[in-house]
Design an enzyme around this catalytic site. Structure first.
Site, PDB file in Angstrom:
ATOM      1  N   ARG A  23       0.812  -1.224   0.000  1.00 13.77           N
ATOM      2  CA  ARG A  23       0.000   0.000   0.000  1.00 13.77           C
ATOM      3  C   ARG A  23       0.843   1.271   0.000  1.00 13.77           C
ATOM      4  O   ARG A  23       0.441   2.306   0.544  1.00 13.77           O
ATOM      5  CB  ARG A  23      -0.961  -0.004   1.213  1.00 13.77           C
ATOM      6  N   SER A  60     -10.796   0.925   3.358  1.00 14.55           N
ATOM      7  CA  SER A  60     -10.064   0.441   4.533  1.00 14.55           C
ATOM      8  C   SER A  60      -9.389   1.605   5.257  1.00 14.55           C
ATOM      9  O   SER A  60      -8.697   2.404   4.643  1.00 14.55           O
ATOM     10  CB  SER A  60      -9.013  -0.578   4.109  1.00 14.55           C
ATOM     11  N   GLU A 105      -4.327   3.634   6.632  1.00 13.97           N
ATOM     12  CA  GLU A 105      -4.163   3.488   5.188  1.00 13.97           C
ATOM     13  C   GLU A 105      -4.830   4.651   4.477  1.00 13.97           C
ATOM     14  O   GLU A 105      -4.371   5.119   3.441  1.00 13.97           O
ATOM     15  CB  GLU A 105      -4.788   2.166   4.724  1.00 13.97           C
TER      16      GLU A 105
END
Length: 303
Positions: free
Chosen positions: A174, A225, A295
């Site tokens: 990520r 998320s 995130e």
């Protein structure tokens, strides 16, 4: 800022909006106003916009389709460039695909599947843009953007444009070079895909879409998320084990469907979300000794 607005309009760069609420441009429906929001009509319009920004030494920020994004309550100062219509092209040449940074990931994945091109099945249902997906190395179902990206055209903070190879993007979980070492935004991306049986690709994409609908609150305003998975653990599982599903602060609520999603249950502010994130981090640290890192991208000014 009046001169900036005037020049942008004279250059006909696209839509130029003043004091535009960014809640209208994020999937969680939260966010204060942008001093100026520009929705450029093409890449040349972005170049022209950057010239005006540099000339007047104005701050600038870029956003895509507003997923995985929390804009704070006081909004964003300076110019916000939104990649969307006009920078959403798709060009297919054999097994190579070139897509604009404003292109919907879902649209791209669906389009190439119909051509029998495999490699983006994991992205079925991901609500973001190509630019955002490259920026954060979006992924799911055991794959991610780094597996298929050849190169990306990046607009850097000083206004320069440069093609970066997959290796130069420094992808990891990520993460890419654009988030810290060389801040910038992806205007175009070139992907290398693989020819496979069309029906098999479409079937896998449908399975991934169905899984997302069954396990994530896609019908509620949310930002995707919230936390990175603290591998080998999973954020959602830890939050559920801690009994935090359904926990609410103001209008921000931990989804009862998936612990790693915070939904806007009605009238939520960015402060509500931030307070809830802090509470979750503190709780998980106390219960399991695990640090939870976000995130979701947070930009703008706090109230």
């Amino acid at each position: 800022m009046d001169k900036v607005i005037q020049e942008l309009k004279e250059l006909e760069v696209g839509k130029v909006l003043e004091k535009e609420p960014l809640a209208n441009h994020t999937t969680i429906k939260i966010g204060g106003p942008a001093d100026i929001l520009v929705i450029p009509k093409n890449i040349q319009a972005i170049r022209d916009t950057m010239k005006v920004i540099k000339k007047h030494n104005v701050k600038w920020t870029a956003i895509g389709r507003g997923s995985n994004l929390l804009v704070l309550d006081e909004g964003i100062r300076g110019v916000v460039i939104k990649l969307g219509t006009g920078i959403d092209h798709i060009k297919i040449d054999g097994e190579t695909v070139r897509a604009g940074g404003g292109c919907s990931v879902v649209r791209l994945a669906t389009g190439i599947s119909k051509k029998g091109l495999s490699g983006l099945e994991f992205a079925a249902g991901i609500p973001g843009s190509v630019g955002g997906a490259v920026y954060m190395n979006a992924g799911a179902h055991g794959s991610d953007i780094s597996r298929i990206l050849v190169k990306a055209l990046i607009l850097f903070q000083d206004g320069t444009l440069e093609w970066l190879s997959n290796e130069e993007m420094l992808f990891s979980y990520r993460t890419s070079i654009l988030q810290n070492k060389r801040p910038g935004i992806c205007l175009e991306a070139v992907f290398q895909l693989e020819q496979k049986e069309r029906d098999i690709i479409i079937e896998q994409m449908q399975k991934n879409k169905d899984y997302r609908k069954e396990t994530q609150p896609v019908s509620n305003p949310c930002a995707g998320s919230i936390f990175r998975n603290p591998l080998p653990d999973h954020a959602g599982k830890l939050i559920e084990q801690a009994g935090l599903k359904g926990y609410q602060i103001g209008g921000a609520k931990v989804s009862e469907m998936h612990g790693n999603f915070i939904i806007n249950a009605g009238g939520a502010t960015a402060k509500d979300v931030l307070d809830l994130i802090t509470f979750i981090q503190k709780t998980i640290k106390e219960k399991y000794g695990v640090d939870m890192h976000t995130e979701v991208e947070m930009i703008g000014e706090k109230r």
